[in-house]
Design a protein around this motif. Structure first.
Motif, PDB file in Angstrom:
ATOM      1  N   PHE A 117      26.436  30.056  54.708  1.00  0.00           N
ATOM      2  CA  PHE A 117      25.477  29.783  53.635  1.00  0.00           C
ATOM      3  C   PHE A 117      24.352  28.897  54.153  1.00  0.00           C
ATOM      4  O   PHE A 117      24.584  27.940  54.889  1.00  0.00           O
ATOM      5  CB  PHE A 117      26.172  29.080  52.457  1.00  0.00           C
ATOM      6  N   ARG A 118      23.117  29.253  53.819  1.00  0.00           N
ATOM      7  CA  ARG A 118      21.966  28.381  54.079  1.00  0.00           C
ATOM      8  C   ARG A 118      21.165  28.248  52.791  1.00  0.00           C
ATOM      9  O   ARG A 118      20.971  29.247  52.092  1.00  0.00           O
ATOM     10  CB  ARG A 118      21.033  28.985  55.135  1.00  0.00           C
ATOM     11  N   SER A 119      20.686  27.047  52.521  1.00  0.00           N
ATOM     12  CA  SER A 119      19.840  26.859  51.342  1.00  0.00           C
ATOM     13  C   SER A 119      18.495  27.558  51.582  1.00  0.00           C
ATOM     14  O   SER A 119      18.144  27.871  52.727  1.00  0.00           O
ATOM     15  CB  SER A 119      19.607  25.364  51.099  1.00  0.00           C
ATOM     16  N   HIS A 151      20.016  37.304  53.598  1.00  0.00           N
ATOM     17  CA  HIS A 151      21.262  37.289  52.827  1.00  0.00           C
ATOM     18  C   HIS A 151      22.023  35.972  52.978  1.00  0.00           C
ATOM     19  O   HIS A 151      22.983  35.731  52.270  1.00  0.00           O
ATOM     20  CB  HIS A 151      22.158  38.465  53.241  1.00  0.00           C
ATOM     21  N   HIS A 152      21.589  35.128  53.931  1.00  0.00           N
ATOM     22  CA  HIS A 152      22.281  33.841  54.115  1.00  0.00           C
ATOM     23  C   HIS A 152      22.195  32.937  52.871  1.00  0.00           C
ATOM     24  O   HIS A 152      23.208  32.367  52.469  1.00  0.00           O
ATOM     25  CB  HIS A 152      21.749  33.112  55.348  1.00  0.00           C
ATOM     26  N   PRO A 153      21.018  32.793  52.225  1.00  0.00           N
ATOM     27  CA  PRO A 153      20.978  31.942  51.020  1.00  0.00           C
ATOM     28  C   PRO A 153      21.760  32.521  49.830  1.00  0.00           C
ATOM     29  O   PRO A 153      21.963  31.834  48.831  1.00  0.00           O
ATOM     30  CB  PRO A 153      19.477  31.859  50.688  1.00  0.00           C
ATOM     31  N   ILE A 158      27.125  35.981  57.595  1.00  0.00           N
ATOM     32  CA  ILE A 158      27.680  34.949  58.477  1.00  0.00           C
ATOM     33  C   ILE A 158      27.258  35.227  59.917  1.00  0.00           C
ATOM     34  O   ILE A 158      27.152  36.377  60.333  1.00  0.00           O
ATOM     35  CB  ILE A 158      29.235  34.877  58.398  1.00  0.00           C
ATOM     36  N   ASP A 159      26.991  34.149  60.647  1.00  0.00           N
ATOM     37  CA  ASP A 159      26.746  34.253  62.080  1.00  0.00           C
ATOM     38  C   ASP A 159      28.012  33.773  62.779  1.00  0.00           C
ATOM     39  O   ASP A 159      28.525  32.686  62.477  1.00  0.00           O
ATOM     40  CB  ASP A 159      25.543  33.391  62.486  1.00  0.00           C
ATOM     41  N   VAL A 160      28.511  34.594  63.683  1.00  0.00           N
ATOM     42  CA  VAL A 160      29.835  34.367  64.271  1.00  0.00           C
ATOM     43  C   VAL A 160      29.730  34.140  65.778  1.00  0.00           C
ATOM     44  O   VAL A 160      29.048  34.901  66.483  1.00  0.00           O
ATOM     45  CB  VAL A 160      30.738  35.593  63.974  1.00  0.00           C
ATOM     46  N   ASN A 187      19.812  43.819  67.261  1.00  0.00           N
ATOM     47  CA  ASN A 187      19.334  42.689  68.086  1.00  0.00           C
ATOM     48  C   ASN A 187      20.057  41.373  67.780  1.00  0.00           C
ATOM     49  O   ASN A 187      19.700  40.342  68.314  1.00  0.00           O
ATOM     50  CB  ASN A 187      17.813  42.505  67.904  1.00  0.00           C
ATOM     51  N   GLU A 188      21.063  41.405  66.884  1.00  0.00           N
ATOM     52  CA  GLU A 188      21.798  40.169  66.564  1.00  0.00           C
ATOM     53  C   GLU A 188      23.299  40.428  66.637  1.00  0.00           C
ATOM     54  O   GLU A 188      23.912  40.875  65.655  1.00  0.00           O
ATOM     55  CB  GLU A 188      21.424  39.666  65.156  1.00  0.00           C
ATOM     56  N   TRP A 189      23.905  40.186  67.796  1.00  0.00           N
ATOM     57  CA  TRP A 189      25.337  40.456  67.964  1.00  0.00           C
ATOM     58  C   TRP A 189      26.206  39.509  67.130  1.00  0.00           C
ATOM     59  O   TRP A 189      27.395  39.756  66.922  1.00  0.00           O
ATOM     60  CB  TRP A 189      25.741  40.378  69.447  1.00  0.00           C
ATOM     61  N   TRP A 190      25.610  38.447  66.623  1.00  0.00           N
ATOM     62  CA  TRP A 190      26.358  37.397  65.927  1.00  0.00           C
ATOM     63  C   TRP A 190      26.351  37.542  64.404  1.00  0.00           C
ATOM     64  O   TRP A 190      27.099  36.862  63.714  1.00  0.00           O
ATOM     65  CB  TRP A 190      25.753  36.029  66.297  1.00  0.00           C
ATOM     66  N   HIS A 191      25.490  38.403  63.853  1.00  0.00           N
ATOM     67  CA  HIS A 191      25.267  38.429  62.403  1.00  0.00           C
ATOM     68  C   HIS A 191      26.120  39.528  61.748  1.00  0.00           C
ATOM     69  O   HIS A 191      26.009  40.702  62.079  1.00  0.00           O
ATOM     70  CB  HIS A 191      23.773  38.683  62.145  1.00  0.00           C
ATOM     71  N   PHE A 192      26.957  39.126  60.780  1.00  0.00           N
ATOM     72  CA  PHE A 192      27.867  40.058  60.103  1.00  0.00           C
ATOM     73  C   PHE A 192      27.728  39.942  58.589  1.00  0.00           C
ATOM     74  O   PHE A 192      27.461  38.868  58.064  1.00  0.00           O
ATOM     75  CB  PHE A 192      29.329  39.778  60.496  1.00  0.00           C
TER      76      PHE A 192
HETATM   77 ZN   LIG Z   1      22.469  35.705  60.439  1.00  0.00          ZN
END
Ligand SMILES: [Zn+2]
Length: 214
Positions: A117-119, A151-153, A158-160, A187-192
């Motif tokens: 989660f990010r504000s 979608h983070h806010p 989630i970034d893993v 381009n973002e292997w960490w974002h799920f």
């Molecule tokens: Zn992300």
């Protein structure tokens, strides 16, 4: 003799008449059923996870049996409450990650969330910082979306294992669909995200976050 023939003919005519009405009525029944089809309710299958043996069970009940955590029955595309009220990762997304984390651990892989989660303010800051790094809003949005699009806010991304462990994240990319988790950007292997119901196939990745806005 003639009388017997007449009786025979009348009886035959009556039988034919009855048969005709029987066929007529049943075919009408068939037609009317087509016009008034019986409503079939889709069965929603809730997937539940057992942390004691890392197994998945499915149920058509609304609740998981005692001791199992629910992973949901559909893709997580919208959070339940208005974005301003959200302060954490969506509970089902958190459950899905916890389940995947436990299963990964049994394969010797350590999964961890580095950003969930990010504000709005935080996402705005990250987007503006990315503009400085990449030189334009268009280039920046390929990596960090503006707060109104990310979608983070919403608690839905989630970034893993970022930034140091792409190998661990690859486990989630390969196995996440069982838990309803998908890598969504090439381009973002960490974002799920919880882009599917547990057990479905993940959709093809978008080249980057900006393409998704089109
Ligand atoms: Zn992300």
């Amino acid at each position: 003799m003639q009388w017997a023939v007449k009786r025979y003919l009348v009886a035959t005519a009556l039988i034919l008449l009855v048969a005709f009405f029987a066929v007529f009525i049943t075919s009408r029944e068939r037609i009317s059923l087509e016009y008034f089809p019986i409503e079939t309710k889709p069965v929603r299958v809730l997937t539940c996870f057992s942390s004691s043996d890392t197994s998945l069970r499915v149920t058509t009940e609304n609740l998981c049996p005692d001791g199992l955590i629910p992973l949901g029955s559909s893709a997580l595309v919208e959070s339940a409450t208005a974005s301003g009220e959200i302060k954490e990762i969506h509970p089902l997304l958190q459950n899905r990650f916890d389940a995947a984390k436990a299963a990964a651990l049994s394969d010797g892989v350590h999964l961890y969330i580095t950003s969930g989660f990010r504000s709005y303010a935080r996402q705005k800051y990250l987007f503006e910082r990315e503009i400085q790094i990449r030189g334009s809003e268009t280039e920046a949005a390929k990596w960090v979306l503006p707060p109104n699009f990310s979608h983070h806010p919403h608690g839905l991304a989630i970034d893993v294992n970022y930034p140091g462990d792409p190998t661990g994240a690859k486990w989630l990319e390969d196995n996440g669909s069982r838990f309803g988790l998908c890598r969504v950007y090439a381009n973002e292997w960490w974002h799920f995200e919880g882009a599917i119901a547990p057990g479905e196939l993940c959709p093809a990745m978008s080249p980057n976050a900006l393409v998704d806005l089109g």
